[in-house]
Design a protein around this motif. Structure first.
Motif, short mmCIF file in Angstrom:
data_model
loop_
_atom_site.label_atom_id
_atom_site.label_comp_id
_atom_site.label_asym_id
_atom_site.label_seq_id
_atom_site.Cartn_x
_atom_site.Cartn_y
_atom_site.Cartn_z
N PRO A 126 -4.25 -2.93 6.39
CA PRO A 126 -5.27 -2.25 7.20
C PRO A 126 -5.86 -3.15 8.28
O PRO A 126 -6.11 -4.33 8.04
CB PRO A 126 -6.34 -1.86 6.17
CG PRO A 126 -5.64 -1.84 4.86
CD PRO A 126 -4.58 -2.88 4.95
N ASP B 67 0.84 -1.20 0.00
CA ASP B 67 0.00 0.00 0.00
C ASP B 67 0.88 1.25 0.00
O ASP B 67 0.98 1.96 1.00
CB ASP B 67 -0.89 0.02 1.25
CG ASP B 67 -2.11 -0.87 1.12
OD1 ASP B 67 -2.58 -1.05 -0.02
OD2 ASP B 67 -2.58 -1.38 2.15
N GLU C 94 -9.55 0.47 10.04
CA GLU C 94 -9.28 1.11 8.75
C GLU C 94 -10.21 0.56 7.67
O GLU C 94 -10.68 1.32 6.80
CB GLU C 94 -7.82 0.88 8.35
CG GLU C 94 -6.84 1.65 9.22
CD GLU C 94 -5.39 1.32 8.90
OE1 GLU C 94 -4.72 2.18 8.31
OE2 GLU C 94 -4.95 0.21 9.23
N ARG D 171 -1.03 4.62 0.84
CA ARG D 171 -1.47 4.63 2.23
C ARG D 171 -0.29 4.83 3.18
O ARG D 171 -0.39 5.54 4.18
CB ARG D 171 -2.20 3.32 2.55
CG ARG D 171 -2.61 3.14 4.00
CD ARG D 171 -3.50 1.93 4.17
NE ARG D 171 -3.38 1.40 5.52
CZ ARG D 171 -2.62 0.39 5.88
NH1 ARG D 171 -1.88 -0.23 4.97
NH2 ARG D 171 -2.57 -0.02 7.12
N CYS E 66 0.43 7.92 5.80
CA CYS E 66 0.75 7.70 7.21
C CYS E 66 2.04 8.43 7.61
O CYS E 66 2.11 9.08 8.66
CB CYS E 66 0.88 6.21 7.49
SG CYS E 66 1.34 5.79 9.18
N ASN F 45 -4.81 -5.78 1.40
CA ASN F 45 -4.32 -4.40 1.45
C ASN F 45 -5.45 -3.47 1.04
O ASN F 45 -6.51 -3.90 0.58
CB ASN F 45 -3.08 -4.22 0.57
CG ASN F 45 -3.33 -4.53 -0.88
OD1 ASN F 45 -4.27 -4.02 -1.49
ND2 ASN F 45 -2.50 -5.37 -1.47
N GLU F 46 -5.22 -2.18 1.21
CA GLU F 46 -6.28 -1.20 1.01
C GLU F 46 -6.84 -1.23 -0.40
O GLU F 46 -8.07 -1.31 -0.60
CB GLU F 46 -5.74 0.20 1.32
CG GLU F 46 -6.78 1.29 1.18
CD GLU F 46 -6.16 2.67 1.33
OE1 GLU F 46 -6.41 3.33 2.36
OE2 GLU F 46 -5.41 3.08 0.40
#
Length: 543
Positions: free
Chosen positions: A163, A19, A167, A22, A26, A200-201
C-alpha cells in the motif's frame, strides 16, 4: 502493467504479493472481464455485482455413480473443467481464473504446468487467426513466492506492490470512522502513515490494532518500532534513526559543505529545478579504513532528515541456490517501499568484487548478485539517497564505477594535523578533569593515526590509568602511550594507503581540503613535525 496484461488476456500471469485479498480486490476492479476464483468460504465462485457468488458444478454421486449432483467445489481441476466445458456458453471469452497458492508452488506446477502451456498455444492460435473465440481462459496465480524457476517462462511475472500512503490513509480513515475518532488522533495521521510505509495491508492493520490495545490509541512510535523489529529479524536490512551529526565529526570540511548545501536542494526541489540541476543522490566514499566514512553516512542521513538503512552484500549472501539473488531483490524492494530513506551500503568494494572467478568459486552467485545490485541501483526512487563506503575498488568491474552510477566519488584519507586536533577534542571533552589538554602536542604525536585509532587509543589509556592509578588521564599519558600502540594501520598497510592517495589525486574528489594539502607528504612517507597553516589551494594537483 497489471491492468494492461489483464485486458490483453495474457494466458498466464504470476502475481507475487503478500496481500492476496487486496490484490484480488484490485483485479476485479478492472472492467470488461468475467472473474472466477476458488476461496475458502464460497469455493468455486464468480464475481457478480461486487460479490463472489458460488457456482454449482456437476460431480458424480458417491452413493449412485450413475447419477450426478450439483454442488460447490474447492477443487482446481473440477473448476477448470467447468470453465472449459461451458466456454462460449455461460462462460465468456473474456474470462479470468484467479487462483491463490498458499504453499510453495512447485508441486502444483508439476501437475498443472502442461495445462498452462497449452493456454499459450491457444493464445497464439487466436492471434494468428484473428478470432476472439479462440482466446483461452486466462490464469492469474497469486502467491507470496516467485514462480518456480523451471516454469518461469510460462508466466508474465508481476510484483503487486504494498500500500502507498493514500491507501494507508484510507485504512486510518476507516478506523477513525468506525471508532468515532476515539482511537485515533487526527493530528497524528501523517506520522502514522509514515511509520507504516513498507508494510502490507494486513500487517499495518494488525499493528494499528495492536497499538490500540497497548497504548489505547494508534501510536506512530509503536508502529515504527514494531516494524523496525520485524525488519531487523529479517537480517538483510537494518534501519535506524541517525544519532550522529556533522558537529560530532572532526574535519572533513569539503564533504560537510557538499552535503549541507545538497540538503537545501534536496528539501527544495523547486529551487533545484529553477537552477536546472538535480540534487546529489548517489555518493561513493573511498578511503582508508577507520577514517569516518560510516559516521559520514549517518551524519548525512541526519542532515537530510531521513532514516538510515544499512546493508551490505555479505548480508544477503545465502548458501541456498538462488536465495542470495532473491535477498538482493528484496533489499531494494524494501528500500523502495520505505522511501524517503538514506541508504548506506558498507564494504562496497570488498563485497562486490571477485566477479572474475565467481563461476569457479561460487557457481556464479556473486555475478548474479552483482547484476541484481546494478538493476536495483538503477531503479532506486529519486527520494532515496544512496551512500556506499569502500576501502578499495581495484577489483570492481568498470560498469560499477561508470559515470551514471554515482554523482560523486569522494576520497577520505588520514586526518590532517588540524583534523586530529578536532578529533582529540571530541573524544576528550567529556572527561571530568581540571587538566587542560595540549591538543597540538597530542596531534603531533598521533601522526598517521586514523580517527578510529585515536578513539581506541584514548579508550585504552583511560581504562589503564583508572585501573592502575585511580585517576583521569592527562596529556602526558597519551604522549607516552601513542608510540606503543600496536597494529597501526599505517605501519601494516603503508603501500596500500599511498596507492589510494595516488589514485585519489588522479580520479576523485576529496572530502577534506587539509588532507588534500597533505597528500604529497603522505605519498612520500613524510609529514610536517609541527602544524603550520597551509595554502588551501588545490592547484598543485594539476601539475
Amino acid at each position: 502493467m497489471l491492468f494492461s496484461q489483464v485486458q490483453l488476456g495474457t494466458p498466464a500471469i504470476w502475481l507475487k504479493t503478500l496481500d492476496p485479498y487486496r490484490s484480488i480486490e484490485c483485479l476485479t476492479s478492472f472492467e470488461n472481464r468475467d472473474y472466477y476464483t476458488i476461496d475458502s468460504i464460497n469455493g468455486f465462485s464468480k464475481y457478480v455485482n461486487n460479490l463472489w457468488k458460488p457456482i454449482l458444478v456437476e460431480i458424480p454421486d458417491r452413493d449412485n455413480p450413475d447419477n450426478t449432483i450439483e454442488t460447490t467445489t474447492f477443487d482446481f481441476t473440477v473448476a477448470y473443467h467447468y470453465l472449459i466445458i461451458n466456454k462460449n456458453k455461460s462462460v465468456s471469452n473474456n474470462s479470468t481464473f484467479i487462483y491463490s497458492l498458499i504453499n510453495k508452488p512447485d508441486d502444483f506446477m508439476m501437475t498443472y504446468g502442461p495445462l498452462i502451456s497449452s493456454s499459450h498455444e491457444k493464445y497464439r492460435k487466436a492471434f494468428w487467426s484473428d478470432d476472439i473465440d479462440d482466446m483461452p481462459l486466462q490464469f492469474i496465480f497469486i502467491s507470496a513466492f516467485d514462480s518456480p524457476k523451471d516454469y518461469n517462462y510460462l508466466f508474465t511475472n508481476i510484483d503487486f506492490g504494498i500500500p502507498n500512503s493514500l491507501e494507508l490513509s484510507s485504512i486510518l480513515n476507516h478506523i477513525e470512522n468506525s471508532t468515532d475518532s476515539l482511537m485515533l488522533d487526527s493530528s497524528k495521521k501523517q506520522q502514522i502513515v509514515k511509520a507504516g510505509l513498507g508494510l502490507n495491508e494486513s500487517t499495518f492493520i494488525n499493528l494499528c490494532l495492536t497499538s490500540i490495545v497497548t497504548d489505547k490509541d494508534i501510536n506512530p512510535e509503536t508502529i515504527y518500532n514494531m516494524k523496525m523489529a520485524d525488519i531487523k529479524r529479517n537480517g538483510i536490512l537494518e534501519i535506524k534513526k541517525p544519532t550522529i551529526t556533522f558537529d560530532q565529526i572532526g574535519g572533513l570540511d569539503n564533504i560537510k559543505q557538499i552535503i549541507n548545501r545538497n540538503a537545501i536542494l534536496w528539501h527544495n526541489p523547486d529551487k533545484a529545478e529553477k537552477f536546472g540541476i538535480s540534487p546529489i543522490g548517489r555518493m561513493l566514499m573511498v578511503g582508508v579504513p577507520g577514517t569516518g566514512k560510516s559516521a559520514i553516512c549517518e551524519a548525512t542521513a541526519s542532515a537530510l532528515g531521513l532514516d538510515l538503512a544499512r546493508t551490505g552484500v555479505s548480508q544477503v549472501m545465502n548458501s541456498f541456490v538462488g536465495q542470495s539473488e532473491e535477498n538482493m531483490r528484496n533489499v531494494f524492494k524494501q528500500i523502495s517501499f520505505m522511501a524517503p530513506l538514506c541508504v548506506w551500503i558498507d564494504e562496497f568494494g570488498r563485497d562486490l568484487s571477485g566477479g572474475a572467478s565467481s563461476s569457479q568459486v561460487d557457481a556464479g552467485t556473486t555475478d548474479r548478485v552483482h547484476a541484481e545490485f546494478l538493476t536495483g541501483l538503477q531503479e532506486l526512487p529519486k527520494n532515496v539517497f544512496l551512500m556506499c563506503a569502500a576501502n578499495q575498488l581495484e577489483n570492481l568491474r568498470p560498469e560499477m564505477l561508470r559515470a551514471d552510477r554515482f554523482d560523486k566519488i569522494m576520497f577520505v584519507g588520514l586526518p590532517s594535523f588540524k583534523e586530529r586536533v578536532d578529533i582529540l577534542n571530541i573524544y576528550l571533552q567529556d572527561i571530568n578533569t581540571d587538566h587542560n589538554f595540549n591538543y597540538e602536542e597530542l596531534a603531533q604525536n598521533t601522526q598517521y593515526f586514523t580517527g578510529a585509532e585515536i578513539k581506541s587509543l584514548i579508550k585504552e589509556i583511560k581504562f589503564n590509568v583508572a585501573l592502575e592509578e585511580m585517576r583521569t588521564i592527562n596529556t602526558l599519558d597519551i604522549v607516552k602511550a601513542a608510540p606503543k600502540m600496536r597494529n597501526i594501520l599505517w605501519n601494516k598497510n603503508r603501500q596500500m594507503i599511498q596507492d589510494l592517495y595516488v589514485t585519489a589525486i588522479e580520479q576523485w574528489d576529496w572530502a577534506s581540503t587539509d588532507q588534500f594539502n597533505d597528500a604529497k607528504l603522505i605519498i612520500s612517507g613524510n609529514t610536517p613535525n609541527t602544524y603550520e597553516p597551509k595554502n588551501q589551494s588545490l592547484k598543485w594537483a594539476n601539475k
